[in-house]
Each structure stands twice: as structure tokens, then as C-alpha cells.
Write a protein that holds these residues in place. Structure first.
Motif, PDB file in Angstrom:
ATOM      1  N   VAL A   6      -6.678  -0.418  -1.191  1.00 21.02           N
ATOM      2  CA  VAL A   6      -5.973   0.845  -1.383  1.00 21.02           C
ATOM      3  C   VAL A   6      -4.557   0.686  -0.865  1.00 21.02           C
ATOM      4  CG1 VAL A   6      -5.850   3.266  -0.716  1.00 21.02           C
ATOM      5  CG2 VAL A   6      -8.063   2.239  -1.236  1.00 21.02           C
ATOM      6  N   VAL A   7      -3.584   0.907  -1.724  1.00 25.15           N
ATOM      7  CA  VAL A   7      -2.170   0.884  -1.326  1.00 25.15           C
ATOM      8  C   VAL A   7      -1.711   2.326  -1.156  1.00 25.15           C
ATOM      9  CG1 VAL A   7       0.185   0.339  -2.034  1.00 25.15           C
ATOM     10  CG2 VAL A   7      -1.648  -1.302  -2.452  1.00 25.15           C
ATOM     11  N   VAL A   8      -1.252   2.675   0.030  1.00 25.98           N
ATOM     12  CA  VAL A   8      -0.755   4.021   0.306  1.00 25.98           C
ATOM     13  C   VAL A   8       0.765   3.966   0.309  1.00 25.98           C
ATOM     14  CG1 VAL A   8      -0.779   5.973   1.878  1.00 25.98           C
ATOM     15  CG2 VAL A   8      -2.799   4.521   1.690  1.00 25.98           C
ATOM     16  N   ALA A   9       1.376   4.624  -0.674  1.00 28.05           N
ATOM     17  CA  ALA A   9       2.833   4.694  -0.769  1.00 28.05           C
ATOM     18  C   ALA A   9       3.290   5.976  -0.077  1.00 28.05           C
ATOM     19  CB  ALA A   9       3.279   4.672  -2.232  1.00 28.05           C
ATOM     20  N   GLY A  10       3.772   5.846   1.145  1.00 32.88           N
ATOM     21  CA  GLY A  10       4.168   7.034   1.898  1.00 32.88           C
ATOM     22  C   GLY A  10       4.489   6.699   3.334  1.00 32.88           C
ATOM     23  N   GLY A  11       4.641   7.733   4.140  1.00 33.15           N
ATOM     24  CA  GLY A  11       4.925   7.567   5.561  1.00 33.15           C
ATOM     25  C   GLY A  11       3.659   7.465   6.383  1.00 33.15           C
ATOM     26  N   ASP A  12       3.823   7.422   7.710  1.00 33.34           N
ATOM     27  CA  ASP A  12       2.680   7.292   8.608  1.00 33.34           C
ATOM     28  C   ASP A  12       1.678   8.427   8.439  1.00 33.34           C
ATOM     29  OD1 ASP A  12       3.672   4.964   9.674  1.00 33.34           O
ATOM     30  OD2 ASP A  12       4.637   5.924  11.386  1.00 33.34           O
ATOM     31  N   GLY A  13       2.165   9.648   8.209  1.00 39.42           N
ATOM     32  CA  GLY A  13       1.276  10.794   8.060  1.00 39.42           C
ATOM     33  C   GLY A  13       0.352  10.647   6.868  1.00 39.42           C
ATOM     34  N   THR A  14       0.887  10.181   5.730  1.00 41.88           N
ATOM     35  CA  THR A  14       0.073   9.988   4.534  1.00 41.88           C
ATOM     36  C   THR A  14      -0.950   8.880   4.741  1.00 41.88           C
ATOM     37  OG1 THR A  14       1.951  10.688   3.167  1.00 41.88           O
ATOM     38  CG2 THR A  14       0.155   9.553   2.053  1.00 41.88           C
ATOM     39  N   VAL A  15      -0.541   7.787   5.396  1.00 43.15           N
ATOM     40  CA  VAL A  15      -1.461   6.679   5.655  1.00 43.15           C
ATOM     41  C   VAL A  15      -2.621   7.136   6.534  1.00 43.15           C
ATOM     42  CG1 VAL A  15      -1.702   4.367   6.619  1.00 43.15           C
ATOM     43  CG2 VAL A  15       0.399   4.996   5.425  1.00 43.15           C
ATOM     44  N   CYS A  16      -2.315   7.861   7.594  1.00 42.38           N
ATOM     45  CA  CYS A  16      -3.361   8.332   8.507  1.00 42.38           C
ATOM     46  C   CYS A  16      -4.281   9.348   7.828  1.00 42.38           C
ATOM     47  CB  CYS A  16      -2.729   8.925   9.765  1.00 42.38           C
ATOM     48  SG  CYS A  16      -1.790   7.721  10.736  1.00 42.38           S
ATOM     49  N   TRP A  17      -3.736  10.152   6.930  1.00 45.96           N
ATOM     50  CA  TRP A  17      -4.531  11.104   6.138  1.00 45.96           C
ATOM     51  C   TRP A  17      -5.580  10.359   5.313  1.00 45.96           C
ATOM     52  CZ3 TRP A  17      -2.287  14.048   1.331  1.00 45.96           C
ATOM     53  CH2 TRP A  17      -3.188  15.043   0.920  1.00 45.96           C
ATOM     54  N   VAL A  18      -5.169   9.271   4.673  1.00 44.38           N
ATOM     55  CA  VAL A  18      -6.091   8.481   3.854  1.00 44.38           C
ATOM     56  C   VAL A  18      -7.120   7.774   4.733  1.00 44.38           C
ATOM     57  CG1 VAL A  18      -6.264   6.512   2.281  1.00 44.38           C
ATOM     58  CG2 VAL A  18      -4.430   8.191   1.986  1.00 44.38           C
ATOM     59  N   LEU A  19      -6.694   7.227   5.875  1.00 42.02           N
ATOM     60  CA  LEU A  19      -7.634   6.541   6.774  1.00 42.02           C
ATOM     61  C   LEU A  19      -8.711   7.489   7.282  1.00 42.02           C
ATOM     62  CD1 LEU A  19      -5.202   4.300   8.872  1.00 42.02           C
ATOM     63  CD2 LEU A  19      -6.785   3.557   7.087  1.00 42.02           C
ATOM     64  N   THR A  20      -8.341   8.723   7.576  1.00 37.00           N
ATOM     65  CA  THR A  20      -9.328   9.715   8.031  1.00 37.00           C
ATOM     66  C   THR A  20     -10.264  10.112   6.895  1.00 37.00           C
ATOM     67  OG1 THR A  20      -7.801  10.551   9.713  1.00 37.00           O
ATOM     68  CG2 THR A  20      -9.594  12.005   9.053  1.00 37.00           C
ATOM     69  N   ALA A  21      -9.735  10.203   5.672  1.00 36.40           N
ATOM     70  CA  ALA A  21     -10.580  10.510   4.515  1.00 36.40           C
ATOM     71  C   ALA A  21     -11.622   9.412   4.297  1.00 36.40           C
ATOM     72  CB  ALA A  21      -9.720  10.691   3.272  1.00 36.40           C
ATOM     73  N   ILE A  22     -11.231   8.149   4.507  1.00 37.67           N
ATOM     74  CA  ILE A  22     -12.174   7.033   4.377  1.00 37.67           C
ATOM     75  C   ILE A  22     -13.295   7.167   5.403  1.00 37.67           C
ATOM     76  CG2 ILE A  22     -12.404   4.536   4.698  1.00 37.67           C
ATOM     77  CD1 ILE A  22      -9.598   4.252   3.480  1.00 37.67           C
ATOM     78  N   LEU A  23     -12.958   7.557   6.622  1.00 37.14           N
ATOM     79  CA  LEU A  23     -13.973   7.770   7.661  1.00 37.14           C
ATOM     80  C   LEU A  23     -14.970   8.836   7.220  1.00 37.14           C
ATOM     81  CD1 LEU A  23     -15.031   7.428  10.614  1.00 37.14           C
ATOM     82  CD2 LEU A  23     -13.428   9.237  11.245  1.00 37.14           C
ATOM     83  N   LYS A  24     -14.475   9.936   6.668  1.00 31.88           N
ATOM     84  CA  LYS A  24     -15.347  11.042   6.257  1.00 31.88           C
ATOM     85  C   LYS A  24     -16.217  10.689   5.058  1.00 31.88           C
ATOM     86  CE  LYS A  24     -12.173  14.580   8.026  1.00 31.88           C
ATOM     87  NZ  LYS A  24     -11.248  15.689   7.683  1.00 31.88           N
ATOM     88  N   MET A  25     -15.754   9.745   4.221  1.00 28.04           N
ATOM     89  CA  MET A  25     -16.524   9.354   3.035  1.00 28.04           C
ATOM     90  C   MET A  25     -17.730   8.478   3.379  1.00 28.04           C
ATOM     91  SD  MET A  25     -15.032  10.672   0.268  1.00 28.04           S
ATOM     92  CE  MET A  25     -15.247   9.651  -1.177  1.00 28.04           C
TER      93      MET A  25
END
Length: 522
Positions: A253-272
Motif C-alpha cells: 500500500v502506497v500512501v500519498a500524503g502527510g504523516d496524518g494520512t499515513v497514520c490514518w491508514v495504519l490504524t485502519a489496517i489494525l482495525k481490519m
């Protein structure tokens, strides 16, 4: 057993089975449906105002005025007017997301070839004439002269990026009559050696607003279904790709964005709750980009980032683990104030640096904020930091805080900020833990050792000194768990997301690790 008691027994057994089923379902993460664009309804049009090269209309063949033209971010078809856009939607097919064909053929686009294009047949330069001529394939990027294109093998191998692309003949769609949307139902594994597809995510409404152009660039080199705008759907829906891909395939997964967007995706992966987490890489588009710096992806990219070069360099990145910390808030007064949790990957702070971040966040939410440029953002940060040197809103923060590291009470000096680090970078590239004479004697720092680093800042001026390397932080040590008792309201931020934190207890505990990719830097 009488009929009455038998019925009671069956009711009890049925009730227990129902309860067990409900408990099991509650533990299972929700499944999402992954929407797909219907290419039969037309192209995905974008403005040509940011184009760096002249282009010609694919319909009327006239030179396009950069401020008025449009192009399809998937296949590259261009148009100079609404009439030509309509004609293109009708007569020029867009890049397909799915197909039933067993062999994938080239999708040739006439004119507007990439810079320095070379014909695959005669190896001569092509696309140099100031007109709509010659051809290029929007999948493999092969180019050919008008006179040579008939001599190219009709089967497309997807070019240098084939290992990252999900071929259209591997995607199966379904149509929901109720929601009137196309959804991806199944993804098959192609016969491509080392196939490890990339899913690209970005939020076009956050940060420096450069994600729109970057996502368009990814659409042009990948299957458009692999590129998702988080402004249109949550990361959980985008991550449904990881459920659809075959289990023996490594998803990146490539996250194009700042630290906030990256951390948002990492937390979503945890919840999945995946059996095997996808590997997350960063294409930095934010202001600070501290996590990207630590993982070797650089301090920041612009809207014209070379996504082909980025994907090729991704092949050299290696998997690694990043500590994840659960941040639990318990209010001092429980009346009408609920406890809550967030997750920290980079850093947490209470005090003056969080105040600067909060003031910047409020300025960015203002309707008068119209400049979404990284340099302008840094200047605004600097302005708020300078302002606090005079006002000192967070002075005597040590009187509002009590700190416990691994259960041990730690007395605080006179400070204006307390910072908890998980990664080496903080404040847009500063590496505070190793600064100054004390840096060489400080305990070794790692983002995967299950330890946090804790330090203090005396003032806004102290922050400025760290930014230019003329000072060092007040180090308090490392710990595997931390508790902060906040006696009065104070500004706080976690991974660049700021707010005013009310009085209460803040607890940090380790919560597994996130799977990320790290690129070695020379």
C-alpha cells in the motif's frame, strides 16, 4: 422428559448458540465493498492547467490552451472544449478496469507522447512534431511511429511496472442494482513472475493538496482501480483490496500524503484484523513528513512527482516493523465526558509545540486559507512559533503535569512542552534525541524496540534552537509505558493532529507493530 421441559431445553440451547454467534460476529471486522468506476460512462477528466508540456486535442487536433483544456488521468486522451470532451467519451474508449479477454492487447493513444519517447520498432525518436501524431500504449508506455505501429506485437506485457499492475483480465466486477454501483468481486492471480500489486491511497482534501495530481499520475501507469481517493471513501474500503487478492500474494500500500494520512491508514489496517498485514510505503506530500524521512522516502514530493521512478525504487525497499502505541484518555470528571483511544506512530506532545500545531490547524480550516503550498505552510508554522515566544501561553507547564514512566514518578523541571517520541524525527526533520553533547551518550533509539523516548522543551525559543542544531532537549529517558496526569486543560497533539486536551489521565501502552517498508538511503 416432558414436552414442556423439552421445549424449554431447546430454547435455552438455541439462545446460547445465538449468543455465541453474535459474539463471534462482533469480533469479526466488518467487510466493505470496493467500488469501481464504470469506464463505459466516459473518461476521468482532469484540468491541464498544471501540465508541463504542450498537448493537442485528441478530437480536433488543435493545440490546447493549458488553462482551458482537459485530459483523462487514466488513458491520456486530451480535449480542448466541452464538445470535444463529449465526443471523446463517445468515440475514444478509456483504459479498461476489467475484461474477459485472456490476452491483453495494447491500448494505443494517438499523439501527446511522453517526453523523450523512442519508437519500439525502429528505435528512433518519435512524438517530436508539433502536431497530433504517432502512438503510445497507456499500459506499457511503448511508443511507435504512425508508420511503425502496425509492426508491434498486439499483446501487451504491461512494461517495466508489470509486477505492480493488476491486469484487467484478473478483475471480476459485480453490479449492485440497489446502490447502482460497480463493485470488485474477485481478483485472480496473473502469470507474472514476482507479482506484488501496489494499491495507492491519498486524500485530495488534506495537506498541501498535491495528492490530486499525484493520484492522477498513478492512474496513468496502473490499473485505475488500484488508485483510491480517501476523500471519496474511507481507508477501510480501499483496504478491501487486501481481502480480494489471493492469500499467497504480498500486497503493498502506497500512501500519498502527510504523516496524518499515513497514520490514518495504519490504524485502519489494525482495525481490519488481516491475517497478514499489507506493507505500507510512503510518498510524502505533507508539511513535516517525519515518518517518511525515517523510512527513507524523503522529506517531501511535489505534484509533478515521477511515480514511475518511485515505483521502480520501491523494489529496493525492505519490510520492517514500526511500534504502535495505544493512547488512552480518561477524563478527570467522568460526567458526560467519555474515555477515548487513539494510536501513536510518530510522537505525542503536550505544550507549546502542540499549541503551534493547533494554531496552524485552525488557520488551515479558515475559509480565508487559500494557499496550500508546503513552503507557505512552513512559513505559517514559523509565524505561530515566533508569536508564542512573546506570549508564552504554556509557561509553567510542569505545574499542570505529573509524569510516570514505567510506573515511576519523574519530577519535571520548569518547561513549556513535554514530547514522547517513537521515531527519530520530530518537527519536520529534527532528530532531537541525538542532538548536542548529550546525544552521543543517550540510549540507542529505534522505532521497533518497544521503547519510547521522553524529553522536554523549555520554550518556543528552545524549539528554534533545536531546529538549527544549536541546542539539545532535556532528556528524561526511555520507557515501555507512560502515564501523564493533566491537572488543567492544555494543547496536545498526536502525530500532527492537535486539540485542546481537558484535565485527566493519558496512558500510553504498546499495541503490536505496523508493517511498513523502509528504503535504504546512501
Amino acid at each position: 422428559m416432558s414436552d414442556g421441559s423439552g421445549q424449554v431445553f431447546l430454547c435455552v440451547v438455541f439462545s446460547l448458540l445465538l449468543v455465541l454467534l453474535l459474539v463471534r460476529l462482533s469480533r469479526r471486522p466488518p467487510r466493505y465493498s470496493l467500488r469501481a468506476r464504470d469506464v463505459l460512462k466516459g473518461h476521468s477528466w482532469c484540468s491541464t492547467h498544471s501540465s508541463i508540456k504542450p498537448s493537442f486535442c485528441s478530437i480536433c487536433e488543435t493545440l490546447i490552451n493549458a488553462s482551458d483544456g482537459s485530459f483523462c488521468n487514466s488513458c491520456g486522451v486530451s480535449a480542448d472544449s466541452p464538445q470535444c470532451i463529449t465526443a471523446s467519451d463517445v468515440s475514444l474508449p478509456c483504459k479498461v478496469i476489467t475484461t474477459r479477454s485472456t490476452k491483453h492487447k495494447h491500448h494505443w493513444i494517438r499523439g501527446n507522447l511522453p517526453l523523450n519517447a523512442q519508437c519500439e520498432v525502429c528505435k528512433e525518436e518519435c512524438g517530436t512534431d508539433p502536431q497530433l501524431n504517432d502512438w503510445w500504449c497507456c499500459w506499457c508506455r511503448w511508443c511507435a511511429h504512425d508508420t511503425c505501429v502496425q509492426n508491434v506485437n498486439e499483446v501487451c506485457d504491461f512494461g517495466k511496472l508489470r509486477q505492480y499492475i493488476v491486469p484487467p483480465n484478473c478483475i471480476r466486477l459485480k453490479y449492485s442494482r440497489m446502490k447502482q454501483h460497480l463493485y470488485i468481486k474477485e481478483v485472480l492471480k496473473p502469470n507474472i513472475s514476482g507479482w506484488s500489486p501496489v494499491i495507492v491511497m491519498g486524500n485530495t482534501k488534506s495537506g498541501s493538496s498535491e495528492a490530486d495530481a499525484v493520484l492522477s499520475s498513478f492512474c496513468s501507469v496502473l490499473n485505475p482501480a488500484q488508485v483510491i481517493d480517501l476523500n471519496r471513501c474511507p481507508p477501510e474500503e480501499a483496504l478491501e483490496w487486501c481481502h480480494l487478492l489471493p492469500p499467497d500474494v504480498t500486497c503493498r500500500v502506497v500512501v500519498a500524503g502527510g504523516d496524518g494520512t499515513v497514520c490514518w491508514v495504519l490504524t485502519a489496517i489494525l482495525k481490519m484484523k488481516f491475517e497478514k498485514d499489507p506493507l505500507v510505503a510512503v510518498l510524502p506530500l505533507g508539511t513535516g513528513n517525519d515518518l517518511s524521512r525515517v523510512l527513507g522516502f524523503g522529506e517531501g514530493q511535489s505534484w509533478d512527482a515521477d511515480v514511475v521512478e518511485y515505483l521502480q525504487q520501491l523494489a529496493t525497499a525492505r519490510p520492517t516493523l514500526l511500534d504502535r502505541w495505544r493512547v488512552h484518555f480518561t477524563p478527570a470528571r467522568s460526567l458526560n465526558i467519555a474515555t477515548r483511544e487513539v494510536y501513536m506512530y510518530n510522537y505525542l506532545s503536550v505544550g507549546v509545540d502542540a499549541l503551534v500545531t493547533l494554531n496552524f490547524h485552525r488557520a488551515r480550516q479558515s475559509p480565508f486559507y487559500i494557499c496550500s503550498n508546503r513552503f507557505i505552510n512552513k512559513m505559517i508554522y514559523f509565524t505561530f512559533g515566533t508569536k508564542d515566544v512573546l506570549e508564552r501561553e504554556c509557561k509553567d507547564l510542569d505545574q499542570r503535569l505529573e509524569l510516570f514512566m514505567d510506573g515511576r514518578h519523574v519530577p519535571l523541571p520548569n518547561i513549556e512542552s513535554l514530547v514522547v517520541l517513537n521515531i527519530a524525527c520530530w518537527g519536520a526533520g529534527v532528530r532531537p534525541w541525538t542532538l548536542g553533547a548529550g546525544g552521543s551518550e543517550a540510549p540507542k533509539q529505534s522505532f521497533s524496540d518497544g521503547l519510547m523516548e521522553v524529553f522536554c522543551l523549555a520554550s518556543s525559543l528552545h524549539i528554534a534552537q533545536l531546529q538549527v542544531g544549536l541546542g539539545e532537549p532535556i532528556r528524561l529517558g526511555q520507557c515501555s509505558s507512560l502515564k501523564l496526569c493533566l491537572k488543567r486543560e492544555a494543547p496536545m497533539q498526536v502525530d500532527g493532529e492537535p486539540w485542546e486536551q481537558s484535565a485527566g489521565t493519558i496512558s500510553l501502552t504498546h499495541n503490536k507493530q505496523a508493517s511498513v517498508m523502509m528504503r535504504e538511503t546512501s
